[in-house]
Design a protein around this motif. Structure first.
Motif, PDB file in Angstrom:
ATOM      1  N   TYR A 128      88.944 -29.296  38.906  1.00  0.00           N
ATOM      2  CA  TYR A 128      87.780 -30.085  38.488  1.00  0.00           C
ATOM      3  C   TYR A 128      87.112 -30.650  39.746  1.00  0.00           C
ATOM      4  N   TYR A 130      83.650 -31.599  40.049  1.00  0.00           N
ATOM      5  CA  TYR A 130      82.265 -31.804  39.612  1.00  0.00           C
ATOM      6  C   TYR A 130      81.771 -33.248  39.651  1.00  0.00           C
ATOM      7  N   SER A 131      82.495 -34.156  40.261  1.00  0.00           N
ATOM      8  CA  SER A 131      82.103 -35.568  40.186  1.00  0.00           C
ATOM      9  C   SER A 131      81.824 -36.144  41.565  1.00  0.00           C
ATOM     10  N   ASN A 132      80.866 -35.541  42.257  1.00  0.00           N
ATOM     11  CA  ASN A 132      80.528 -35.963  43.621  1.00  0.00           C
ATOM     12  C   ASN A 132      79.169 -36.645  43.668  1.00  0.00           C
ATOM     13  N   ALA A 133      78.992 -37.508  44.651  1.00  0.00           N
ATOM     14  CA  ALA A 133      77.664 -38.086  44.917  1.00  0.00           C
ATOM     15  C   ALA A 133      77.130 -37.430  46.179  1.00  0.00           C
ATOM     16  N   ALA A 148      82.075 -23.915  36.944  1.00  0.00           N
ATOM     17  CA  ALA A 148      81.947 -24.722  35.717  1.00  0.00           C
ATOM     18  C   ALA A 148      81.711 -23.817  34.514  1.00  0.00           C
ATOM     19  N   ASP A 151      84.992 -22.235  33.720  1.00  0.00           N
ATOM     20  CA  ASP A 151      85.880 -23.242  33.110  1.00  0.00           C
ATOM     21  C   ASP A 151      85.524 -23.465  31.640  1.00  0.00           C
ATOM     22  N   ARG A 152      84.226 -23.604  31.391  1.00  0.00           N
ATOM     23  CA  ARG A 152      83.797 -23.867  30.009  1.00  0.00           C
ATOM     24  C   ARG A 152      84.108 -22.691  29.106  1.00  0.00           C
ATOM     25  N   ALA A 155      87.819 -22.722  28.544  1.00  0.00           N
ATOM     26  CA  ALA A 155      88.173 -23.791  27.593  1.00  0.00           C
ATOM     27  C   ALA A 155      87.858 -23.357  26.167  1.00  0.00           C
TER      28      ALA A 155
ATOM     29  N   GLY B   6      79.844 -37.316  32.360  1.00  0.00           N
ATOM     30  CA  GLY B   6      80.732 -36.219  32.759  1.00  0.00           C
ATOM     31  C   GLY B   6      80.259 -35.621  34.062  1.00  0.00           C
ATOM     32  N   GLY B   7      81.093 -34.813  34.653  1.00  0.00           N
ATOM     33  CA  GLY B   7      80.765 -34.166  35.919  1.00  0.00           C
ATOM     34  C   GLY B   7      79.621 -33.177  35.763  1.00  0.00           C
ATOM     35  N   ALA B   8      79.198 -32.614  36.890  1.00  0.00           N
ATOM     36  CA  ALA B   8      78.092 -31.652  36.884  1.00  0.00           C
ATOM     37  C   ALA B   8      78.475 -30.397  36.107  1.00  0.00           C
ATOM     38  N   TYR B   9      77.510 -29.844  35.414  1.00  0.00           N
ATOM     39  CA  TYR B   9      77.630 -28.533  34.737  1.00  0.00           C
ATOM     40  C   TYR B   9      78.714 -28.507  33.651  1.00  0.00           C
ATOM     41  N   GLN B  10      78.984 -29.637  33.025  1.00  0.00           N
ATOM     42  CA  GLN B  10      80.055 -29.664  32.025  1.00  0.00           C
ATOM     43  C   GLN B  10      79.562 -29.422  30.597  1.00  0.00           C
ATOM     44  N   GLY B  11      78.230 -29.370  30.423  1.00  0.00           N
ATOM     45  CA  GLY B  11      77.696 -29.134  29.073  1.00  0.00           C
ATOM     46  C   GLY B  11      77.288 -30.416  28.366  1.00  0.00           C
ATOM     47  N   GLU B  14      73.867 -30.002  26.302  1.00  0.00           N
ATOM     48  CA  GLU B  14      74.134 -29.109  25.164  1.00  0.00           C
ATOM     49  C   GLU B  14      74.863 -29.881  24.065  1.00  0.00           C
ATOM     50  N   ASP B  79      78.678 -37.952  36.143  1.00  0.00           N
ATOM     51  CA  ASP B  79      79.720 -38.704  36.831  1.00  0.00           C
ATOM     52  C   ASP B  79      79.683 -38.300  38.307  1.00  0.00           C
ATOM     53  N   ILE B  80      79.261 -39.223  39.157  1.00  0.00           N
ATOM     54  CA  ILE B  80      79.144 -38.925  40.603  1.00  0.00           C
ATOM     55  C   ILE B  80      80.116 -39.805  41.392  1.00  0.00           C
ATOM     56  N   ARG B 114      82.766 -38.623  27.119  1.00  0.00           N
ATOM     57  CA  ARG B 114      82.875 -37.884  28.372  1.00  0.00           C
ATOM     58  C   ARG B 114      83.016 -36.406  28.022  1.00  0.00           C
ATOM     59  N   ILE B 115      82.280 -35.552  28.721  1.00  0.00           N
ATOM     60  CA  ILE B 115      82.379 -34.117  28.468  1.00  0.00           C
ATOM     61  C   ILE B 115      83.205 -33.477  29.580  1.00  0.00           C
ATOM     62  N   PHE B 116      84.255 -32.789  29.163  1.00  0.00           N
ATOM     63  CA  PHE B 116      85.156 -32.110  30.107  1.00  0.00           C
ATOM     64  C   PHE B 116      85.184 -30.626  29.748  1.00  0.00           C
ATOM     65  N   CYS B 117      84.648 -29.791  30.623  1.00  0.00           N
ATOM     66  CA  CYS B 117      84.617 -28.338  30.365  1.00  0.00           C
ATOM     67  C   CYS B 117      84.043 -28.022  28.984  1.00  0.00           C
ATOM     68  N   ILE B 119      84.068 -29.862  26.374  1.00  0.00           N
ATOM     69  CA  ILE B 119      84.783 -30.506  25.262  1.00  0.00           C
ATOM     70  C   ILE B 119      84.556 -32.024  25.310  1.00  0.00           C
TER      71      ILE B 119
END
Lengths: 178, 124
Positions: A128, A130-133, A148, A151-152, A155, B6-11, B14, B79-80, B114-117, B119
């Motif tokens: 994971y 994906y949580s950067n500034a 990503a 991953d999706r 999942a 949620g993090g980038a590109y997690q959906g 959508e 989430d940054i 929170r969206i994770f992958c 979900i």
């Protein structure tokens, strides 16, 4: 059964994945699909550590940095495969032989689908990230978007989705492997 | 108000569109330079609004001082917060200002997801 495991770096994903694969194999053959292609001493040390961690677990190692869809033909349908990791696999495919393949994500997704459909049990490990500034360059951005997407997709096709956080399990989908 | 993080590109978008029945035309995508439209049904990429505020030296919380005006809004923010502390002072301020804003919005929200992958994980 398909299990997808992700989470931040150094949160216990690989160790948990060994337990998960062992738990779901039902006494069948266990294969470790090693995707990392070592580029330097640091990579070699990491691989050595992972090999030591797997000692005594009964895994046969298949080194496959590319084209993972071919793994099922080597193991047969009844096998249980632990693939560690989607992260390294995408990196290999996207930056193959020093070139840049921006569509590598679609290939990884298609290969993952083929592999998951070709074996009875599989555990997939990803990272994971994906949580950067931070604003990344286009290549890194493409890599993150593609990972990503993979991953999706993983999942979605998995029965169980787990996030590891400091060795703790967060269950996002399905049941824990037992 | 509903918060989706949620993090980038997690959906995230959508998920929000499907869960809250939001149409494309109801989504306001924030930009790095601009204000928020009052009465919007869905604010997407709130982190770009906070970035625009930090660049202009404005506290983004100010836009939400009348919190009731946002009661019907679905707010989506990346989430940054989990990477290494940025070297760039502006990026540090951006990260902190965004965090402070989410901490202000969370207690007011009916739900926080929170969206994770792809979900959803219900946090509130």
């Amino acid at each position: 059964m398909t299990v997808f495991i992700s989470g931040g770096c150094k949160n216990g994903k690989s160790t948990y994945a060994l337990h998960a694969a062992k738990a779901i194999c039902g006494g069948g053959s266990l294969f470790y699909a090693a995707t990392m292609i070592p580029h330097d001493d640091e990579d070699l040390r990491r691989i050595e550590r992972h090999v030591r961690e797997r000692e005594g677990w009964g895994f046969s190692t298949i080194e496959k940095g590319f084209d993972i869809c071919e793994i099922a033909a080597l193991t047969g349908y009844r096998a249980t495969i632990l693939l560690d990791s989607v992260t390294a696999l995408l990196s290999n495919e996207m930056f193959r032989e020093g070139d840049f393949f921006p569509d590598a994500g679609a290939k990884v997704i298609s290969d993952l689908k083929a592999l998951c459909g070709g074996v009875r049990n599989i555990v997939l490990v990803s990272d994971y990230i994906y949580s950067n500034a931070e604003t990344f360059d286009e290549m890194t951005g493409c890599y993150m978007r593609s990972l990503a997407a993979a991953d999706r997709e993983a999942a979605k096709l998995s029965d169980t989705v787990i996030e590891l956080c400091s060795g703790n399990v967060i269950l996002h989908k399905g049941k824990l492997p037992a | 108000m509903h918060l989706v993080i949620g993090g980038a590109y997690q959906g995230k978008l959508e998920y929000a569109k499907e869960k809250f029945n939001i149409k494309d035309e109801d989504v306001f995508t924030c930009t790095e330079s601009g204000d928020l439209p009052q009465g919007s049904k869905c604010l997407y990429r709130l982190e770009l609004f906070t970035l625009s505020c930090v660049r202009r030296g404005i506290d983004p919380c100010g836009a939400f001082s009348d919190i009731g005006a946002w009661s019907g809004c679905v707010i989506i923010c990346e989430d940054i917060f989990c990477g290494v502390v940025p070297l760039d002072p502006l990026a540090r301020e951006w990260r902190e200002a965004t965090g402070r804003l989410l901490n202000k919005l969370s207690p007011e929200a009916c739900s926080v997801t929170r969206i994770f992958c792809g979900i959803p994980q219900k946090l509130k």
